[in-house]
Write a protein that holds these residues in place. Sequence first.
Motif, short mmCIF file in Angstrom:
data_model
loop_
_atom_site.label_atom_id
_atom_site.label_comp_id
_atom_site.label_asym_id
_atom_site.label_seq_id
_atom_site.Cartn_x
_atom_site.Cartn_y
_atom_site.Cartn_z
N ASN A 22 0.83 -1.19 0.00
CA ASN A 22 0.00 0.00 0.00
C ASN A 22 0.87 1.25 0.00
OD1 ASN A 22 -2.42 -1.44 0.05
ND2 ASN A 22 -2.38 -1.59 2.30
N THR A 23 0.45 2.26 -0.76
CA THR A 23 1.19 3.52 -0.84
C THR A 23 0.52 4.54 0.07
OG1 THR A 23 1.67 3.02 -3.16
CG2 THR A 23 2.10 5.27 -2.42
N GLU A 62 -1.13 7.71 1.26
CA GLU A 62 -1.91 8.68 0.48
C GLU A 62 -2.33 9.85 1.35
OE1 GLU A 62 -6.27 8.83 -1.64
OE2 GLU A 62 -4.92 7.21 -2.29
N TYR A 89 2.12 11.62 -7.86
CA TYR A 89 3.07 10.77 -7.16
C TYR A 89 4.22 11.66 -6.70
CZ TYR A 89 0.75 6.69 -9.25
OH TYR A 89 -0.17 5.74 -9.62
N TRP A 101 7.92 11.88 -4.08
CA TRP A 101 8.96 11.09 -3.41
C TRP A 101 9.38 11.79 -2.12
CZ3 TRP A 101 14.69 11.27 -3.21
CH2 TRP A 101 15.23 10.08 -2.73
N GLN A 135 10.64 7.14 0.16
CA GLN A 135 9.51 6.34 -0.28
C GLN A 135 8.59 7.20 -1.15
OE1 GLN A 135 7.69 5.21 3.48
NE2 GLN A 135 6.27 6.94 3.44
N GLU A 162 4.96 8.43 -2.32
CA GLU A 162 3.65 8.62 -1.72
C GLU A 162 2.71 9.23 -2.75
OE1 GLU A 162 4.34 10.97 1.78
OE2 GLU A 162 5.75 9.51 2.64
N PRO A 171 -1.63 2.25 -6.79
CA PRO A 171 -0.48 2.38 -5.89
C PRO A 171 0.82 2.36 -6.67
CG PRO A 171 -2.03 0.71 -5.08
CD PRO A 171 -2.45 1.06 -6.47
N TRP A 172 1.85 2.97 -6.09
CA TRP A 172 3.18 2.95 -6.71
C TRP A 172 3.76 1.53 -6.59
CZ3 TRP A 172 5.64 6.47 -9.59
CH2 TRP A 172 7.00 6.31 -9.83
#
Length: 538
Positions: free
Chosen positions: A3-4, A6, A179, A181, A187, A189, A417-418
């Motif tokens: 999971n990214t 958010e 998106y 970083w 990471q 996000e 998700p990324w």
Amino acid sequence: MQNTVEHRCDLLVIGSGAAGLSLALKMADHCNVIVLSKSDLNEGSTRYAQGGIAAVFDDDDSIQSHVEDTLAAGAGICDENVVRFAAENAKASMQWLISRGVPFDQEKDQDGNLRFHLTREGGHSHRRILHAADATGEAVQSTLAENVAQHPSIHLFERYNAIDLIKQNKTDKKCIGAYVWNRKKEQVEIIRSRFITLATGGASKVYQYTSNPDVSSGDGIAMAWRAGCDIANMEFNQFHPTCLFHPDAGNFLITEALRGEGAFLCHPDGTPFMHKFDERGDLAPRDVVARAIDFEMKRLGEDCMYLDISHKPSDFIVKHFPNIYRKCRSLGIDITRQPIPVVPAAHYSCGGVVTDLDARTTLDNVYAIGEVAYTGLHGANRMASNSLLECVVFAHACAKHILANFDQDHSRCDIRPWDESRVIDSDEAVIIQHNWHELRLFMWDFVGIVRTNKRLERAMRRINLLKQEIDEYYSNFKVSNNMLELRNLLCIAQLIVACAMERKESRGLHYNLDYPDLLEKSGPTIIRKSTFKKSAEL
């Protein structure tokens, strides 16, 4: 696929300079705002702007004069409606900055009343530059940052890189987020937002020598291009004529205001030379001055030329230019007694993401303000001190349009998700470093102050080869700051060269020895992904 993280907001502002912070403050009483800052909040091009901001405050001046000066500096391809819009809104925008606490210099008039001290810079026919000594940008940045930090509805995300805009679907013209970083946690996000504004500044880091800070890598322009926005006038990159030439100077700028207060350019032996190139002499627009310095350096085989204000009283120099005086003294140069060694350096991107008077791009809910945008204000060359002005004027216009459309329906579709399941840590970061240096060097040599068709063709071949390498690298390895910036700079380099190839004349900041004359009819160079020549491999 993990999971990214958010985040959600009403307005995502990507960039934290004068444009981005002004917009955030205008919107914060109405909605939830996230401001993305690539580095620390105060690091960016705004902070390094020395000269000032142009606006008509003197009764002897006029908006029409400001308009005419800007049109003349823009070499015939400014959008006159945009120029007039900026000039007409300049004073109100400056009064807004003053109300926020920006400490512009003041002086007493003949009756003992305080008024703003106005200076003059190249291309201006009147004194109309509001300034805070010789550190106007720092005063604007620090003041706005203090205001932003105190507002409960503005959330600062410092040390975040924006990677790409997220479209609702491939064919739709609406974006639903970005998106990003997180450089601290390393990471990727997601930030979901109803409205997105690009305020990422310019792209002069694509050149080996630049007055810009490290963050100026054209991220917003590259992101907008990949998302489908129109781009214009990237061939017009302004080279500031006077950066301090010293091995320990870094990218220190010598403001044009020195010439506005009587400094003159000269050879190492003290001989003035600008009168040979333009009837306006040392107050000619920046493109003329930069080419003149470049020409004299090459003709004489010198590493630099010199800027001399030592004929002015010492107390005058120290009072009006304290930061420049201190910086030069720290390097062993006393500007009250000796001339300053200077060279041209890449300074300002006059092109960018195409917008209208409301700061709207060609994507429905994506806006662009400040140096990242092509508004039509600057044309083929930016007149001094119109840059910070553009930031504030169009931040206000952007806020007005967003508020007028705030109640429109926004989709809540899912965001993918990324996915990092198929990438690994880089095995050889030297590839990034090597390609980085190669790009900036050949852009300086082949796409700099003076260009030719062969130089442009050679540059495009190298750009396309490097882009293939970096696209492969991006697909196989986890993201990093240097990789993201190089990916964007290669896109910027393509756009600059592509626009330069399209222009079959020499105008303003674009000078091509193979097309030395002006065309009778000319306009902006607008490129679109849907119609642009496939041979450019954009």
